[in-house]
Design a protein around this motif. Sequence first.
Motif, PDB file in Angstrom:
ATOM      1  N   GLU A  26     -19.121  17.754 -14.844  1.00  0.00           N
ATOM      2  CA  GLU A  26     -19.465  19.107 -14.399  1.00  0.00           C
ATOM      3  C   GLU A  26     -20.410  19.021 -13.201  1.00  0.00           C
ATOM      4  O   GLU A  26     -21.097  18.013 -13.009  1.00  0.00           O
ATOM      5  N   VAL A  27     -20.399  20.080 -12.389  1.00  0.00           N
ATOM      6  CA  VAL A  27     -21.249  20.066 -11.196  1.00  0.00           C
ATOM      7  C   VAL A  27     -22.715  20.196 -11.592  1.00  0.00           C
ATOM      8  O   VAL A  27     -23.045  20.671 -12.680  1.00  0.00           O
ATOM      9  N   ASN A  28     -23.558  19.784 -10.697  1.00  0.00           N
ATOM     10  CA  ASN A  28     -24.994  19.753 -10.953  1.00  0.00           C
ATOM     11  C   ASN A  28     -25.635  21.105 -10.630  1.00  0.00           C
ATOM     12  O   ASN A  28     -25.603  21.535  -9.479  1.00  0.00           O
ATOM     13  N   PRO A  29     -26.252  21.787 -11.606  1.00  0.00           N
ATOM     14  CA  PRO A  29     -26.908  23.061 -11.326  1.00  0.00           C
ATOM     15  C   PRO A  29     -28.154  22.888 -10.466  1.00  0.00           C
ATOM     16  O   PRO A  29     -28.686  23.859  -9.925  1.00  0.00           O
ATOM     17  N   PHE A  30     -28.619  21.636 -10.321  1.00  0.00           N
ATOM     18  CA  PHE A  30     -29.810  21.365  -9.522  1.00  0.00           C
ATOM     19  C   PHE A  30     -29.463  20.987  -8.082  1.00  0.00           C
ATOM     20  O   PHE A  30     -30.332  20.634  -7.296  1.00  0.00           O
ATOM     21  N   GLN A  31     -28.176  21.031  -7.738  1.00  0.00           N
ATOM     22  CA  GLN A  31     -27.731  20.631  -6.401  1.00  0.00           C
ATOM     23  C   GLN A  31     -28.434  21.461  -5.330  1.00  0.00           C
ATOM     24  O   GLN A  31     -28.321  22.691  -5.328  1.00  0.00           O
ATOM     25  N   PRO A  32     -29.167  20.822  -4.400  1.00  0.00           N
ATOM     26  CA  PRO A  32     -29.844  21.572  -3.343  1.00  0.00           C
ATOM     27  C   PRO A  32     -28.900  22.106  -2.285  1.00  0.00           C
ATOM     28  O   PRO A  32     -29.203  23.088  -1.611  1.00  0.00           O
ATOM     29  N   ARG A  33     -27.741  21.464  -2.112  1.00  0.00           N
ATOM     30  CA  ARG A  33     -26.792  21.945  -1.108  1.00  0.00           C
ATOM     31  C   ARG A  33     -26.079  23.181  -1.632  1.00  0.00           C
ATOM     32  O   ARG A  33     -25.605  23.215  -2.756  1.00  0.00           O
ATOM     33  N   THR A  34     -26.007  24.213  -0.804  1.00  0.00           N
ATOM     34  CA  THR A  34     -25.325  25.450  -1.195  1.00  0.00           C
ATOM     35  C   THR A  34     -24.117  25.748  -0.318  1.00  0.00           C
ATOM     36  O   THR A  34     -23.279  26.569  -0.671  1.00  0.00           O
ATOM     37  N   ASN A  35     -24.029  25.092   0.847  1.00  0.00           N
ATOM     38  CA  ASN A  35     -22.903  25.344   1.761  1.00  0.00           C
ATOM     39  C   ASN A  35     -21.970  24.138   1.792  1.00  0.00           C
ATOM     40  O   ASN A  35     -22.403  23.013   2.072  1.00  0.00           O
ATOM     41  N   PHE A  36     -20.707  24.374   1.491  1.00  0.00           N
ATOM     42  CA  PHE A  36     -19.696  23.324   1.567  1.00  0.00           C
ATOM     43  C   PHE A  36     -18.576  23.797   2.488  1.00  0.00           C
ATOM     44  O   PHE A  36     -17.842  24.724   2.149  1.00  0.00           O
ATOM     45  N   SER A  37     -18.470  23.167   3.645  1.00  0.00           N
ATOM     46  CA  SER A  37     -17.447  23.542   4.615  1.00  0.00           C
ATOM     47  C   SER A  37     -16.071  23.124   4.103  1.00  0.00           C
ATOM     48  O   SER A  37     -15.843  21.950   3.771  1.00  0.00           O
ATOM     49  N   GLU A  38     -15.161  24.090   4.029  1.00  0.00           N
ATOM     50  CA  GLU A  38     -13.805  23.797   3.565  1.00  0.00           C
ATOM     51  C   GLU A  38     -13.117  22.806   4.499  1.00  0.00           C
ATOM     52  O   GLU A  38     -12.380  21.916   4.062  1.00  0.00           O
ATOM     53  N   GLU A  39     -13.363  22.970   5.786  1.00  0.00           N
ATOM     54  CA  GLU A  39     -12.732  22.076   6.766  1.00  0.00           C
ATOM     55  C   GLU A  39     -13.208  20.637   6.578  1.00  0.00           C
ATOM     56  O   GLU A  39     -12.411  19.691   6.582  1.00  0.00           O
ATOM     57  N   SER A  40     -14.536  20.468   6.403  1.00  0.00           N
ATOM     58  CA  SER A  40     -15.067  19.110   6.236  1.00  0.00           C
ATOM     59  C   SER A  40     -14.610  18.505   4.909  1.00  0.00           C
ATOM     60  O   SER A  40     -14.401  17.293   4.817  1.00  0.00           O
ATOM     61  N   LEU A  41     -14.431  19.345   3.882  1.00  0.00           N
ATOM     62  CA  LEU A  41     -13.925  18.839   2.605  1.00  0.00           C
ATOM     63  C   LEU A  41     -12.486  18.346   2.742  1.00  0.00           C
ATOM     64  O   LEU A  41     -12.106  17.319   2.170  1.00  0.00           O
ATOM     65  N   ARG A  42     -11.682  19.089   3.521  1.00  0.00           N
ATOM     66  CA  ARG A  42     -10.294  18.658   3.745  1.00  0.00           C
ATOM     67  C   ARG A  42     -10.255  17.351   4.538  1.00  0.00           C
ATOM     68  O   ARG A  42      -9.424  16.478   4.276  1.00  0.00           O
ATOM     69  N   GLU A  43     -11.166  17.217   5.503  1.00  0.00           N
ATOM     70  CA  GLU A  43     -11.232  15.975   6.281  1.00  0.00           C
ATOM     71  C   GLU A  43     -11.622  14.805   5.385  1.00  0.00           C
ATOM     72  O   GLU A  43     -11.069  13.705   5.503  1.00  0.00           O
ATOM     73  N   LEU A  44     -12.599  15.052   4.494  1.00  0.00           N
ATOM     74  CA  LEU A  44     -13.023  14.001   3.567  1.00  0.00           C
ATOM     75  C   LEU A  44     -11.892  13.645   2.613  1.00  0.00           C
ATOM     76  O   LEU A  44     -11.660  12.469   2.316  1.00  0.00           O
ATOM     77  N   ALA A  45     -11.167  14.654   2.147  1.00  0.00           N
ATOM     78  CA  ALA A  45     -10.032  14.407   1.250  1.00  0.00           C
ATOM     79  C   ALA A  45      -8.982  13.539   1.935  1.00  0.00           C
ATOM     80  O   ALA A  45      -8.404  12.630   1.318  1.00  0.00           O
ATOM     81  N   SER A  46      -8.738  13.808   3.216  1.00  0.00           N
ATOM     82  CA  SER A  46      -7.768  13.011   3.974  1.00  0.00           C
ATOM     83  C   SER A  46      -8.231  11.563   4.081  1.00  0.00           C
ATOM     84  O   SER A  46      -7.430  10.627   3.947  1.00  0.00           O
ATOM     85  N   SER A  47      -9.545  11.371   4.301  1.00  0.00           N
ATOM     86  CA  SER A  47     -10.096  10.023   4.385  1.00  0.00           C
ATOM     87  C   SER A  47      -9.985   9.301   3.050  1.00  0.00           C
ATOM     88  O   SER A  47      -9.627   8.119   2.993  1.00  0.00           O
ATOM     89  N   ILE A  48     -10.282  10.026   1.960  1.00  0.00           N
ATOM     90  CA  ILE A  48     -10.184   9.424   0.620  1.00  0.00           C
ATOM     91  C   ILE A  48      -8.738   9.042   0.309  1.00  0.00           C
ATOM     92  O   ILE A  48      -8.460   7.997  -0.287  1.00  0.00           O
TER      93      ILE A  48
END
Length: 300
Positions: free
Chosen positions: A49-71
């Motif tokens: 499960e995701v961390n409720p203490f995560q300090p990051r609140t913004n996740f760019s969809e574009e950067s996530l897709r780029e990371l997914a492509s790299s993975i």
Amino acid sequence: MAKANKKQALGRGLSALLKDPDNDIQSAQDKNADKVIGNIVELDLEDIEVNPFQPRTNFSEESLRELASSIKELGIIQPITVRKIGHNQYQLVSGERRFRASKLLELETIPAYVRIANDQESLEMALVENIQRQDLDPIEIALSYQRLIDEINLTQEQMSERVGKKRSTITNYLRLLKLDPIIQTGMRDGFISMGHGRALIAIDDTSTQLDIYESILTKKLSVRETESMVRNINTPNTKASNKTDNEIPTFIKTGINSFSEYFGHKIDVKVSKNGKGKITIPFHSEEDFNRIKKLVEGAK
């Protein structure tokens, strides 16, 4: 290649060990805990499960897709870190972008480091580890420092030791939280830099802060130009001001505040020896000028 396969097989073996209800590891002192802690384990994504203490609140969809492509091409080079919260249940400590990208790819498992930690330790680990990342914006870092103060009761000196930053650096980040929320949002979205924000902190009046912020955006002011504008507002020509004060009649001194309140700026008045004078109304941007113009037109 054989070494990599051996490492992957080891991770899968540890995963099976963690799923065994007869060997449920709850603390570092439990049997087989030493085989898990510090090693890479292949965990099912559905068990995390995701961390409720995560300090990051913004996740760019574009950067996530780029990371997914790299993975997809290279695999997950750096494992995520999780803490065990129950039998076959885990919570993210760090690596949420990798976790989200893996879900986009509909992967079944992900390599992870397993930690044993309580809520407070998990919060501290998440905040400290995320502060070290290069892709957090200044406000996210500032909020993480503030949470370490409020929720972990760390002093700035203790934080300096934990995160490896100078105390003055931590103070500069924390001061950003005094800025108007609109300016903080602009910094998070990359419209202005931390340098711009630090310059604006020197302005106490919120409306003036926002006026300068608008000027930065419309005129594309550099940090140095912003600092200069702030200095001019905070340190007017005192010599000229004192001379003017001596020459200004009482009736003007008592009425000038009404002008300043009406136009939303400090109004400058100069009076000559023959009794004639000049009123100067400053403005900080085109929008500010148009605002003053509407006030004048409305008074007709």
